[in-house]
Design a protein around this motif. Sequence first.
Motif, PDB file in Angstrom:
ATOM      1  N   ASP A 138       0.853  -1.188   0.000  1.00 15.45           N
ATOM      2  CA  ASP A 138       0.000   0.000   0.000  1.00 15.45           C
ATOM      3  C   ASP A 138       0.893   1.242   0.000  1.00 15.45           C
ATOM      4  O   ASP A 138       1.736   1.421   0.884  1.00 15.45           O
ATOM      5  N   TYR A 139       0.732   2.089  -1.032  1.00 11.16           N
ATOM      6  CA  TYR A 139       1.562   3.293  -1.140  1.00 11.16           C
ATOM      7  C   TYR A 139       0.804   4.550  -0.783  1.00 11.16           C
ATOM      8  O   TYR A 139       1.242   5.655  -1.079  1.00 11.16           O
ATOM      9  N   ASP A 140      -0.348   4.394  -0.127  1.00 13.32           N
ATOM     10  CA  ASP A 140      -1.118   5.600   0.205  1.00 13.32           C
ATOM     11  C   ASP A 140      -0.425   6.435   1.267  1.00 13.32           C
ATOM     12  O   ASP A 140      -0.712   7.636   1.399  1.00 13.32           O
ATOM     13  N   TYR A 141       0.471   5.843   2.009  1.00 15.21           N
ATOM     14  CA  TYR A 141       1.135   6.636   3.037  1.00 15.21           C
ATOM     15  C   TYR A 141       2.046   7.691   2.432  1.00 15.21           C
ATOM     16  O   TYR A 141       2.482   8.619   3.118  1.00 15.21           O
ATOM     17  N   LEU A 142       2.350   7.565   1.154  1.00 14.89           N
ATOM     18  CA  LEU A 142       3.193   8.583   0.533  1.00 14.89           C
ATOM     19  C   LEU A 142       2.489   9.934   0.467  1.00 14.89           C
ATOM     20  O   LEU A 142       3.148  10.973   0.341  1.00 14.89           O
ATOM     21  N   ASN A 143       1.156   9.935   0.542  1.00 12.70           N
ATOM     22  CA  ASN A 143       0.442  11.213   0.508  1.00 12.70           C
ATOM     23  C   ASN A 143       0.748  12.045   1.730  1.00 12.70           C
ATOM     24  O   ASN A 143       0.572  13.269   1.710  1.00 12.70           O
ATOM     25  N   ASP A 144       1.176  11.328   2.830  1.00 13.61           N
ATOM     26  CA  ASP A 144       1.467  12.070   4.065  1.00 13.61           C
ATOM     27  C   ASP A 144       2.855  12.711   4.047  1.00 13.61           C
ATOM     28  O   ASP A 144       3.186  13.441   4.990  1.00 13.61           O
ATOM     29  N   TRP A 145       3.594  12.399   3.057  1.00 10.07           N
ATOM     30  CA  TRP A 145       4.979  12.928   3.041  1.00 10.07           C
ATOM     31  C   TRP A 145       5.078  14.325   2.439  1.00 10.07           C
ATOM     32  O   TRP A 145       6.128  14.933   2.473  1.00 10.07           O
ATOM     33  N   GLY A 146       4.044  14.794   1.899  1.00 10.97           N
ATOM     34  CA  GLY A 146       4.093  16.147   1.331  1.00 10.97           C
ATOM     35  C   GLY A 146       3.834  16.132  -0.158  1.00 10.97           C
ATOM     36  O   GLY A 146       3.659  15.092  -0.783  1.00 10.97           O
ATOM     37  N   PRO A 147       3.772  17.348  -0.729  1.00  5.36           N
ATOM     38  CA  PRO A 147       3.438  17.457  -2.163  1.00  5.36           C
ATOM     39  C   PRO A 147       4.479  16.820  -3.067  1.00  5.36           C
ATOM     40  O   PRO A 147       4.184  16.467  -4.194  1.00  5.36           O
TER      41      PRO A 147
END
Length: 855
Positions: A831-840
């Motif tokens: 799951d790569y949705d956590y990348l959204n929390d890393w910033g734009p």
Amino acid sequence: VKFNNCAGNKGVRYETNSLDFKVRADGTLYAAHHLQVPSKQLILVVTAWDPQTLGRWEAMVRFLVAEKSQHSGHKPKGRKALPGELVQQQSDTLLPWRQHQSANGLRRQKRDWVIPPINVPENSRGPFPQQLVRIRSDKDKEIHIRYSITGVGADQPPMEVFNIDPVSGRMYVTRPMDREERASYHLRAHAVDMNGNKVENPIDLYIYVIDMNDNRPEFINQVYNGSVDEGSKPGTYVMTVTANDADDGTTANGMVRYRIVTQTPQSPSQNMFTINSETGDIVTVAAGLDREKVQQYIVIVQATDMEGNLNYGLSNTATAIITVTDVNDNPPEFTTSTVKQPQKGVRTPVVTTRDLTERAAGSRNWGGMGLPTTIYTLISVSPSLRDLERRFQHFAAAVDYEMNRAFMLTVMVSNQAPLASGIQMSFQSTAGVTISVTDVNEAPYFPTNHKLIRLEEGVPTGTVLTTFSAVDPDRFMQQAVRYSKLSDPANWLNINATNGQITTAAVLDRESDYIKNNVYEATFLAADNGIPPASGTGTLQIYLIDINDNAPELLPKEAQICERPNLNVINITAADADIDPNVGPFVFELPSVPSAVRKNWTITRLNGDYAQLSLRIMYLEAGVYDVPIIVTDSGNPPLYNTSVIKVKVCPCDENGDCTTIGAVAAAGLGTGAIIAILICIIILLTMVLLFVVWMKRREKERHTKQLLIDPEDDVRDNILKYDEEGGGEEDQDYDLSQLQQPETMDHVLNKTPGVRRVDERPIGAEPQYPIRPVIPHPGDIGDFINEGLRAADNDPTAPPYDSLLVFDYEGSGSTAGSVSSLNSSSSGDQDYDYLNDWGPRFKKLADMYGGGEED
């Protein structure tokens, strides 16, 4: 009229060629009586002449006669005549038959005009036929008139020198005139109608040929011989040289003046003689003539016409040989009272006198024994000389070894001629002489020494010049004389060893460096076969007369001129190795082939030695032109040479100086070629500049790595693009810190505070970066990056200082194996949705790989 001469106009008188006008002594020209001028112009010839010198000078005076209406202020009706038209009518048209209207309206015939002389310069170059004047009758408005001329030069020999147009009345000269051949012509002009009936009375026309300076003075003799006594006072007459000029003697063209060019030797003064410039009389000008020091002077005299003007006159030279004659200014004196002298021969004096070496041998003043000009008296003689006493004047002829071997005598010696005035010395001397005659071998001698002969240069090889033989005093000995060359600088001569005959071994050239003052000098040796042998020398001088064997050469070889005329001209002259009269005046001409030469260029004669080359056309394109010019000298026969002068034609400024661009154009390039060259230079410089920029950019790209993805798709600033991709972290066994800073910091620490380079590592404390976790966790990547970013932002020593940051953490056990495997994964367990929390910066990466299979 004004007239000035060197004598201040004393005694100068004036006269005219018309009875209607006279000239006062002050030059005022006035009418002698009341008269009516029948034409619009009147031409008079005013003559100023000196009764003492018989010199005559002429000037032409032209009156322009105005109408009375012009004097009253009324303007003439009709078209106003242009100035050029008025001058043309006044100078070219003669109205010798003029009809006049009387007061009562009747027409009366006045006497015909006396036409002023028509002057024609000799040696005119044309073009021919050349118009002289136009003759017209007033009756040509009423009837058709035919004009004709008769006389010598028209219908009498020489034929057709002059002709006339029968309709227009224009008279022409058909060829160049020669004043020395004929100085004037008398013609008669006739006017008849179409039926041959006389319309006007014949009119006399006098044509005078104006003299040009085309003949140089000629001396009557080429060599003049004269003599002057030694010790003569200044002003003593020596001789007269005379030169004649075929030109008009009443003008400067035929007025000859003389001057001395050189004097050889220049002892005791370089100006021992002077010459009267007008009469040619040579007189002494300085004292000190001494025959014992200088026996002969050679003076070169030059005659120049144009009253001696060396710049415009023609010249010729002659040689004056002046011999200094002896006077009795040294009495004879014995050097000793008793002489014992072994002597053999018939020419050497028995006793030595001082006068022997100081007086001219053979003159009445010489003190040498044995010559009748010196009186020797025997006071006491030996018995063997009793018979000799009666003929003692021939004593030297009797002293011979074969006749008498010894003599004893007392001799008194005196000069036959009295001593010159002012000599306070005894005129006689006595001595007792004992003479023992011994036979000796005497050297041969040349009777004529120096011997001078004259001949023209260029005689062929093998020509016999003269016989230069010697005499052997030992006539009772059976001796043979042999001849040989002692000095022949140019090796031009051969001498017959037996008889002394001189022949040429080469062509004699007067222009050779071995010639001095037109004289070639050679020395010959005459030797006998006596014991011991004796020899004598003789000098032969050959005076070479110049012939015209050298063609003139044009000077200069290169020149520069403006591309438009009337700005400047080229002065040209010629050099000729010959001498007068085989040099100038020169004739400069342009050849007829190629035709472009005469079309573009023209030559104007300045004087006998100089001319001017100029453009004939209004414009000539800049460049280098080879202009051939034919140069002819004045020799007989004349020689000519075609020389080429390189003329650089260039644009010029207002001062007539060649411009910088014009100098380049004159080198042989046109304006279009210059523009093309400049454009090529600009293009070449542009290509070089672009190449340098490209090389610098290539160098920069080599040291600076670009990003892996395009800038528009880039989501991070810290991903570098490498040309070669390896196997990940296992393949990177090099230390990237070597690219970030040097191994030593000595050069940075030693620098002045505040001064550093932008690519050097700053000095300061380095913060501690977070330690990479051993066990990877999906959540620790973001924390690790954030901590590293925060440490780098606060680290002043972090490389590369205002450029991309370098991160070396890539993880050690990624399940994907590589970034490319994200696109091909089908397990769905990541799951790569956590990348959204890393910033734009990582949001787009999450959208690409975390959206499900439909994405």
